[in-house]
Structures are given as structure tokens and as C-alpha cells.
Design a protein around this motif. Structure first.
Motif, PDB file in Angstrom:
ATOM      1  N   GLY A 192       0.812  -1.213   0.000  1.00 42.20           N
ATOM      2  CA  GLY A 192       0.000   0.000   0.000  1.00 42.20           C
ATOM      3  C   GLY A 192       0.842   1.258   0.000  1.00 42.20           C
ATOM      4  O   GLY A 192       0.554   2.222  -0.724  1.00 42.20           O
ATOM      5  N   LEU A 193       1.894   1.267   0.818  1.00 40.09           N
ATOM      6  CA  LEU A 193       2.783   2.428   0.861  1.00 40.09           C
ATOM      7  C   LEU A 193       3.525   2.600  -0.456  1.00 40.09           C
ATOM      8  O   LEU A 193       3.686   3.732  -0.951  1.00 40.09           O
ATOM      9  N   LEU A 194       3.996   1.493  -1.023  1.00 41.17           N
ATOM     10  CA  LEU A 194       4.703   1.564  -2.306  1.00 41.17           C
ATOM     11  C   LEU A 194       3.776   2.088  -3.396  1.00 41.17           C
ATOM     12  O   LEU A 194       4.188   2.901  -4.234  1.00 41.17           O
ATOM     13  N   TYR A 195       2.524   1.635  -3.380  1.00 41.35           N
ATOM     14  CA  TYR A 195       1.548   2.104  -4.373  1.00 41.35           C
ATOM     15  C   TYR A 195       1.312   3.606  -4.235  1.00 41.35           C
ATOM     16  O   TYR A 195       1.325   4.340  -5.241  1.00 41.35           O
ATOM     17  N   ALA A 196       1.134   4.083  -3.012  1.00 39.82           N
ATOM     18  CA  ALA A 196       0.920   5.516  -2.808  1.00 39.82           C
ATOM     19  C   ALA A 196       2.128   6.321  -3.279  1.00 39.82           C
ATOM     20  O   ALA A 196       1.983   7.381  -3.904  1.00 39.82           O
ATOM     21  N   GLY A 197       3.331   5.815  -2.998  1.00 41.36           N
ATOM     22  CA  GLY A 197       4.530   6.493  -3.478  1.00 41.36           C
ATOM     23  C   GLY A 197       4.611   6.508  -4.993  1.00 41.36           C
ATOM     24  O   GLY A 197       4.996   7.524  -5.595  1.00 41.36           O
ATOM     25  N   ALA A 198       4.243   5.399  -5.624  1.00 44.52           N
ATOM     26  CA  ALA A 198       4.274   5.329  -7.082  1.00 44.52           C
ATOM     27  C   ALA A 198       3.249   6.273  -7.709  1.00 44.52           C
ATOM     28  O   ALA A 198       3.492   6.856  -8.769  1.00 44.52           O
ATOM     29  N   VAL A 199       2.092   6.435  -7.056  1.00 47.85           N
ATOM     30  CA  VAL A 199       1.090   7.393  -7.549  1.00 47.85           C
ATOM     31  C   VAL A 199       1.685   8.798  -7.576  1.00 47.85           C
ATOM     32  O   VAL A 199       1.548   9.542  -8.559  1.00 47.85           O
ATOM     33  N   ALA A 200       2.364   9.183  -6.483  1.00 52.19           N
ATOM     34  CA  ALA A 200       2.997  10.510  -6.430  1.00 52.19           C
ATOM     35  C   ALA A 200       4.067  10.652  -7.509  1.00 52.19           C
ATOM     36  O   ALA A 200       4.212  11.723  -8.111  1.00 52.19           O
ATOM     37  N   LEU A 246       9.553   9.565   0.195  1.00 54.26           N
ATOM     38  CA  LEU A 246       9.221   9.279   1.593  1.00 54.26           C
ATOM     39  C   LEU A 246       8.379   8.011   1.710  1.00 54.26           C
ATOM     40  O   LEU A 246       8.652   7.138   2.556  1.00 54.26           O
ATOM     41  N   LEU A 247       7.368   7.880   0.875  1.00 60.04           N
ATOM     42  CA  LEU A 247       6.482   6.724   0.957  1.00 60.04           C
ATOM     43  C   LEU A 247       7.194   5.443   0.538  1.00 60.04           C
ATOM     44  O   LEU A 247       6.958   4.374   1.126  1.00 60.04           O
ATOM     45  N   VAL A 248       8.061   5.522  -0.447  1.00 60.29           N
ATOM     46  CA  VAL A 248       8.836   4.342  -0.843  1.00 60.29           C
ATOM     47  C   VAL A 248       9.754   3.916   0.305  1.00 60.29           C
ATOM     48  O   VAL A 248       9.911   2.720   0.588  1.00 60.29           O
ATOM     49  N   ALA A 249      10.368   4.888   0.972  1.00 63.31           N
ATOM     50  CA  ALA A 249      11.221   4.573   2.115  1.00 63.31           C
ATOM     51  C   ALA A 249      10.416   3.921   3.240  1.00 63.31           C
ATOM     52  O   ALA A 249      10.878   2.953   3.878  1.00 63.31           O
ATOM     53  N   LEU A 250       9.213   4.416   3.494  1.00 63.24           N
ATOM     54  CA  LEU A 250       8.366   3.814   4.521  1.00 63.24           C
ATOM     55  C   LEU A 250       7.951   2.395   4.123  1.00 63.24           C
ATOM     56  O   LEU A 250       7.872   1.501   4.983  1.00 63.24           O
ATOM     57  N   ALA A 251       7.689   2.180   2.839  1.00 61.29           N
ATOM     58  CA  ALA A 251       7.356   0.838   2.361  1.00 61.29           C
ATOM     59  C   ALA A 251       8.532  -0.110   2.586  1.00 61.29           C
ATOM     60  O   ALA A 251       8.353  -1.254   3.024  1.00 61.29           O
ATOM     61  N   PRO A 259      20.245  -1.886   4.381  1.00 65.72           N
ATOM     62  CA  PRO A 259      20.936  -0.647   3.988  1.00 65.72           C
ATOM     63  C   PRO A 259      21.084  -0.454   2.484  1.00 65.72           C
ATOM     64  O   PRO A 259      20.975   0.672   1.996  1.00 65.72           O
ATOM     65  N   VAL A 260      21.353  -1.524   1.745  1.00 63.57           N
ATOM     66  CA  VAL A 260      21.547  -1.378   0.302  1.00 63.57           C
ATOM     67  C   VAL A 260      20.254  -0.929  -0.369  1.00 63.57           C
ATOM     68  O   VAL A 260      20.268  -0.118  -1.306  1.00 63.57           O
ATOM     69  N   GLY A 261      19.121  -1.424   0.111  1.00 64.98           N
ATOM     70  CA  GLY A 261      17.847  -0.981  -0.435  1.00 64.98           C
ATOM     71  C   GLY A 261      17.617   0.494  -0.193  1.00 64.98           C
ATOM     72  O   GLY A 261      17.145   1.222  -1.081  1.00 64.98           O
ATOM     73  N   PHE A 262      17.974   0.962   0.993  1.00 65.84           N
ATOM     74  CA  PHE A 262      17.802   2.387   1.294  1.00 65.84           C
ATOM     75  C   PHE A 262      18.799   3.245   0.517  1.00 65.84           C
ATOM     76  O   PHE A 262      18.493   4.399   0.176  1.00 65.84           O
ATOM     77  N   ALA A 269      15.912   9.075  -5.172  1.00 72.80           N
ATOM     78  CA  ALA A 269      15.461  10.407  -4.767  1.00 72.80           C
ATOM     79  C   ALA A 269      16.375  11.491  -5.328  1.00 72.80           C
ATOM     80  O   ALA A 269      15.907  12.568  -5.746  1.00 72.80           O
ATOM     81  N   ALA A 270      17.676  11.221  -5.365  1.00 74.12           N
ATOM     82  CA  ALA A 270      18.621  12.198  -5.925  1.00 74.12           C
ATOM     83  C   ALA A 270      18.359  12.422  -7.410  1.00 74.12           C
ATOM     84  O   ALA A 270      18.437  13.556  -7.909  1.00 74.12           O
TER      85      ALA A 270
END
Length: 316
Positions: A192-200, A246-251, A259-262, A269-270
Motif C-alpha cells: 500500500g505504501l509503495l503504491y501511494a509512493g508510485a502514484v505521487a 518518503l512513501l517508498v522509504a516507509l514501504a 541498507p543497500v535498499g535504502f 530520490a537524488a
């Protein structure tokens, strides 16, 4: 656009020298253009949230990599459904497209394909998409079918709302739900969080894309987020991209990403931030280049999530 280019039947924002314009049979070219095969960025942007979700689910499930079968099915489905969605959109928008310089060379408004032929082509592509969807579990099939709701209403939103990109986001980000449900058979918080981030993300990059058409859209009365944001264009896109990151990070946090994923999320983000810094109002050529660069941004995120899953599985 030159008369010569119109005669060739090429669309204004197609990739220069694409194989569709050089190698495809002449009779097939209008249909390949109708499916946006000459503009592969569309299916890439539809595919990437699917791959993100597959990589995120693999990490959460302790697998060393996303299921290759799922990745392949998502690829085929993205190409087929991008083509079907584009065909449907062009059928609905053929009168509006005739009023916009960038779109009047499309196969329907230019008369290369009839409306009846386009409908038959739409059905054929949709059947391919259905065949792909049926390869997944029952829950995934239901979730995939539900995506047809935003897809169906999107072409008409530019007539009634100032930010139709929001509805496009609901449709184009849908793949962010599919990877997790394909693995676990359920929808959960990370999805759900990933989906919301992808919408943005979609709202942000499609606002950039709409910069190309601001002048023609004003004349034709077509609504878009680029027109809505006006002088606040960079701020608005920056906010969309910030919310996305932000939402992708929360997902990722909810899925137990390492750590590698972050690091992948930070690089993603950059890349988005660099787009915002380079964005200029009414610079159509520059906007198209920035829009297309989202393929690279999305691949960076996928690589980070997939590599993280691999390293954590090896360490376990």
C-alpha cells in the motif's frame, strides 16, 4: 512538425530512428504506433512499479532475487496493457488530439487507422493482458482486474478535472500492488505504501510531460497539472517527488529492507531531485528528456531493492 514527417506517419514524440519507423511492415506501423511501441518509455513506466514490488516482496520473503517468471510476466503484461490503454485513450481522445500539435499525427486523428480497426486492436491487446494475468494466483487476478477502473475513466478526466494526472497515477502505479500479492496472496502495508509512493511519482513525471502541451492545451481547453501549477511548477513536482521518496522509504522500512535498499532509494530520490532542478516552464524539449529519464530513476530503485534482497539472503 514538417510535412515530410507527417507523410512518414511518425508521431512527434516518438524515439528518433526507432525500428518501427525503419523495419516494421508498412501496414503494421500505424498499429505499432497506436500501441506506443515507438515510445517505449510508456511501458517502462508501467512496468517499473511491478518490478519494485516484486523486489520488495522478495526481500520480505527472504528470497535472494525476485521471481524471474513474475518479472517476465510483468514485462509482457506491461507492453500489452500499455498498448491497450493507449489505444483506448486515443479512441476516446481522437477529436482532442486533432487540436494539439504534438498529438494530431497519431494514427487515429491523422486517419491512418479507423476507429473500428482501433477497437478490434484494443480487444486483441486486452486478451494478451488477460492471458498474462491468469498466470497469477486468484487474489492477484482480482487485484489486476480492479485496475481497469482508473484505466477506464482516465481519458475523460482531462475534460472535467484540473489534475487528470492524479487518475493516471492511480492506473499507472497499479503494478506496485501486484508484486507483493503475487508472492504472498494478499495486500499488505508495504504494498500500500509503495503504491501511494508510485502514484505521487506518476503525478510528478506526467506533470513534466504535460509541459510540452501547455500552449495547445490552453487553446483546446484541455486541463492538466502543468497548467494548474503554472509558476509553481517546480515546487509542485518537487513536492510530488518528495512524497514519493518518503512513501517508498516507509514501504521499504515496513518490509524490513536493509541498507543497500535504502541506498537505492536515496539514489532514486537524488535522480528525481536533479529532474526538478533542471525543469523549466514551457521548455517542451527539455521536459520530454526529463520525463524519459524516469526509466533510469526507476531502474536505480529496482536495482537497489533487488541487490538488497540478494545480499540479505546470502547473509542469512
Amino acid at each position: 512538425m514538417s510535412d515530410l514527417r507527417r507523410e512518414e506517419g511518425r508521431v512527434a514524440d516518438a524515439v528518433a530512428g526507432h525500428w518501427v519507423d525503419r523495419l516494421a511492415p508498412l501496414r503494421a506501423r500505424p498499429y505499432l504506433r497506436l500501441a506506443r511501441i515507438d515510445r517505449p518509455i510508456g511501458w517502462w513506466l508501467l512496468l517499473l512499479p511491478c518490478w519494485w514490488s516484486a523486489a520488495l516482496a522478495a526481500g520480505a520473503d527472504g528470497q535472494p532475487y525476485p521471481d524471474p517468471r513474475h518479472l517476465a510476466l510483468f514485462l509482457i503484461g506491461a507492453v500489452a496493457m500499455r498498448g491497450a490503454g493507449s489505444t483506448y485513450n486515443d479512441i476516446a481522445d481522437r477529436d482532442l488530439d486533432a487540436q494539439v500539435e504534438r498529438t494530431r499525427s497519431r494514427p487515429l486523428p491523422s486517419g491512418q487507422v479507423s476507429a473500428k480497426a482501433a477497437v478490434l486492436f484494443l480487444v486483441a491487446q486486452s486478451l494478451i493482458g488477460l492471458a498474462v494475468l491468469l498466470q497469477f494466483n486468484g487474489t492477484a487476478i482480482l487485484v489486476g482486474i480492479a485496475s481497469l477502473v482508473p484505466v477506464a475513466i482516465y481519458p475523460f478526466m482531462k475534460r472535467v478535472m484540473s489534475m487528470p494526472q492524479a487518475v493516471l497515477g492511480l492506473a499507472f502505479a497499479w503494478g506496485a500492488l501486484m508484486g507483493g500479492v503475487a508472492v504472498f496472496g494478499r495486500l499488505d502495508l508495504p504494498a500500500g505504501l509503495l503504491y501511494a509512493g508510485a502514484v505521487a511519482w506518476v503525478i510528478g513525471y506526467d506533470t513534466i510531460y504535460a509541459v510540452q502541451d501547455i500552449e495547445d492545451d490552453e487553446i483546446a481547453g484541455i486541463r492538466s497539472s502543468a497548467r494548474l501549477f503554472g509558476q509553481r511548477l517546480r515546487l509542485a513536482v518537487g513536492l510530488c517527488y518528495g512524497v514519493c521518496a518518503l512513501l517508498v522509504a516507509l514501504a521499504a522500512l515496513a518490509a524490513g529492507t536493509g541498507p543497500v535498499g535504502f541506498l537505492g532509494i536515496a539514489l532514486f530520490a537524488a535522480h528525481l531531485g536533479r529532474q526538478v532542478l533542471r525543469l523549466r516552464d514551457r521548455d517542451g524539449r527539455g521536459a520530454l528528456a526529463l520525463f524519459r529519464s524516469n526509466r533510469d530513476a526507476g531502474l536505480i530503485l529496482f536495482a537497489g531493492l533487488a541487490l538488497d534482497a540478494m545480499l540479505r539472503a546470502w547473509a542469512a
